[in-house]
Write a protein that holds these residues in place. Structure first.
Motif, short mmCIF file in Angstrom:
data_model
loop_
_atom_site.label_atom_id
_atom_site.label_comp_id
_atom_site.label_asym_id
_atom_site.label_seq_id
_atom_site.Cartn_x
_atom_site.Cartn_y
_atom_site.Cartn_z
N HIS A 110 0.82 -1.22 0.00
CA HIS A 110 0.00 0.00 0.00
C HIS A 110 0.86 1.28 0.00
O HIS A 110 0.54 2.26 -0.69
N HIS A 114 1.18 4.40 -2.79
CA HIS A 114 1.16 5.87 -2.58
C HIS A 114 2.36 6.50 -3.29
O HIS A 114 2.24 7.53 -3.94
N SER A 141 0.95 10.15 5.27
CA SER A 141 -0.43 9.67 5.40
C SER A 141 -0.77 9.56 6.88
O SER A 141 -0.04 10.03 7.75
N GLY A 142 -1.92 8.91 7.16
CA GLY A 142 -2.31 8.74 8.55
C GLY A 142 -1.44 7.70 9.26
O GLY A 142 -1.31 7.71 10.48
N GLY A 143 -0.83 6.80 8.50
CA GLY A 143 -0.03 5.73 9.10
C GLY A 143 1.46 5.85 8.83
O GLY A 143 2.26 5.18 9.48
N GLY A 168 -0.03 12.57 9.52
CA GLY A 168 -1.50 12.58 9.54
C GLY A 168 -2.04 12.30 10.93
O GLY A 168 -3.04 12.88 11.36
N ASP A 172 -4.47 14.53 13.22
CA ASP A 172 -5.71 13.98 13.80
C ASP A 172 -5.73 14.11 15.32
O ASP A 172 -6.75 14.46 15.92
N GLY A 185 -7.17 16.21 10.02
CA GLY A 185 -6.34 16.92 9.02
C GLY A 185 -7.15 17.94 8.21
O GLY A 185 -6.81 19.13 8.19
N ASP A 189 -6.88 22.10 8.35
CA ASP A 189 -6.66 22.80 7.07
C ASP A 189 -7.73 23.88 6.89
O ASP A 189 -7.42 25.03 6.55
N GLY A 276 -2.54 10.99 2.25
CA GLY A 276 -3.65 11.87 2.62
C GLY A 276 -3.24 13.29 2.99
O GLY A 276 -3.91 14.26 2.63
N VAL A 277 -2.11 13.44 3.70
CA VAL A 277 -1.68 14.78 4.15
C VAL A 277 -1.26 15.65 2.96
O VAL A 277 -1.27 16.88 3.05
N ASN A 280 -3.23 18.68 1.99
CA ASN A 280 -3.22 19.90 2.80
C ASN A 280 -2.85 21.13 1.95
O ASN A 280 -1.81 21.15 1.29
N THR A 307 -5.65 10.40 -0.82
CA THR A 307 -6.19 9.50 0.21
C THR A 307 -6.36 8.11 -0.41
O THR A 307 -6.26 7.94 -1.63
N ASP A 308 -6.65 7.12 0.45
CA ASP A 308 -6.60 5.73 -0.01
C ASP A 308 -7.59 5.45 -1.15
O ASP A 308 -8.74 5.85 -1.09
#
Ligand code: KG4
Ligand code: ZN
Length: 341
Positions: A110, A114, A141-143, A168, A172, A185, A189, A276-277, A280, A307-308
């Motif tokens: 994954h 990205h 990203s978030g992870g 991310g 959050d 996020g 923004d 995902g970030v 921004n 984003t995913d």
């Protein structure tokens, strides 16, 4: 070539059809509403939602691409990293699908998906994969938060990554401290617009270290302590834009300085950003300004591919398929902790 791709690593259920490195469809069912009341992704709920939505998402992706099941030449799916039970839903469905039509199954990382997502370009017929040039890539990203040196398609090496929270996650968690909704996020923004990024001086962890690693838990803690000492700002709505702008500025400054330093050190003339970030708005404008000043080509994934989504999974599966660079064993399993190198 018609490649059907599945993505269920976290809280988006997604399926896409890729034809000759072009996105023919990309259907995403988001679970934000399911998780928002808990302030984060609940793995059991994510898994249940994937089970509930995957069949209709896959059908819609095939229909939108005018693709029959018999037309599918290969199947790609996220094998890891991600939430184990969530990954399991998409991976097992993809495995069963591939075996039932006797076509290869390509297991995709994954995070690497990205990594190549900024190389989707757009013409009148839609989005397609461009030629991948050498670059320094920031995945936010978030992870994950990492810097990767990309030498060409499917040829990359990890330079550094976060030692604790991802960027991310920092957005959050600090948004939660401010009482904003999940995911934080996009909220930060939004509220940062019109705020003063210099109003509050929050920590910029590891900014002065000459390595390519990151750390964001200290920034979250500095916001937490500040709010504990100055709780009145939380009851003053006028302060929210300044707080959001200052948190955002701290996160983006660390990402910007570290990415530029890595590009300078490796003489790279191109920087790419994904995850995902990368949606921004402040990050996008700061990187644009800095890259223009330094004569560096900047490629940021288009917002709907930050984003995913399964299109990026399909793109990478397509590249791996063309190179014959995948295993197709019936007992291949999910890889929840799959590292990039
Ligand atoms: O790539 P992604 O969809 O999922 C992972 O693979 O983790 O990234 C989700 C992350 C969340 O932390 C979310 O808050 C953040 O991306 N995000 C943003 C923005 N849009 C999404 N962060 C800052 N500003 C945004 N506009
Ligand atoms: Zn992701």
């Amino acid at each position: 070539m018609r490649l059907l791709a599945f993505e269920t690593s976290c809280d988006e259920t997604s399926a896409a059809v890729i034809g000759n490195n072009r996105i023919l469809s990309n259907v995403i069912s988001s679970q934000i509403e399911v998780h928002s009341e808990y302030g984060g992704v609940v793995p059991e709920l994510a898994t249940r939602e994937h089970l509930r939505n995957l069949k209709s998402v896959v059908s819609e992706a095939l229909t939108k691409a005018s693709c029959d099941i018999d037309d599918v030449t290969a199947v790609g799916a996220t094998q890891g990293p991600g939430l184990p039970t969530a990954l399991m839903v998409g991976w097992k469905a993809a495995q069963a699908f591939a075996y039932s039509i006797d076509k290869p199954l390509i297991g995709v990382n994954h995070v690497v998906a990205h990594l190549y997502s900024p190389w989707f370009s757009e013409d009148q017929k839609g989005k397609y994969l461009d030629h991948v040039e050498p670059n320094i890539s920031l995945i936010v990203s978030g992870g994950h938060t990492m810097l990767v040196k990309v030498n060409g398609a499917l040829n990359h090496e990890l330079m550094g990554q976060t030692k604790d929270d991802a960027a991310g996650e920092c957005f959050d968690k600090t948004a939660k401290l401010l009482g904003l909704s999940y995911p934080g996020g996009p909220e930060i923004d939004k509220f940062a617009k019109g705020g003063n990024p210099k109003a509050y001086d929050f920590a910029r962890p590891m900014l002065n270290q000459e390595n390519d690693d990151f750390s964001f838990s200290g920034l979250k803690t500095s916001v937490k302590y500040f709010l504990e000492k100055n709780s009145s700002v939380l009851f003053n709505d006028d302060q929210l834009p300044d707080l959001c702008a200052s948190i955002q500025a701290a996160i983006v400054e660390v990402l910007l300085v570290k990415a530029m330093r890595a590009a300078m050190r490796t003489n790279s003339k191109c920087i790419t950003i994904s995850g995902g970030v990368a949606r921004n708005s402040y990050l996008r404008s700061e990187f644009k300004r800095e890259c223009r000043d330094r004569d560096i080509v900047l490629k940021i994934a288009v917002p709907d591919l930050c984003t995913d989504n399964a299109a990026m999974i399909g793109l990478l599966a397509n590249l791996m398929y063309e190179k014959g660079d995948f295993s197709n064993k019936p007992d291949d399993d999910i890889k929840p902790n799959w590292n990039i190198n």
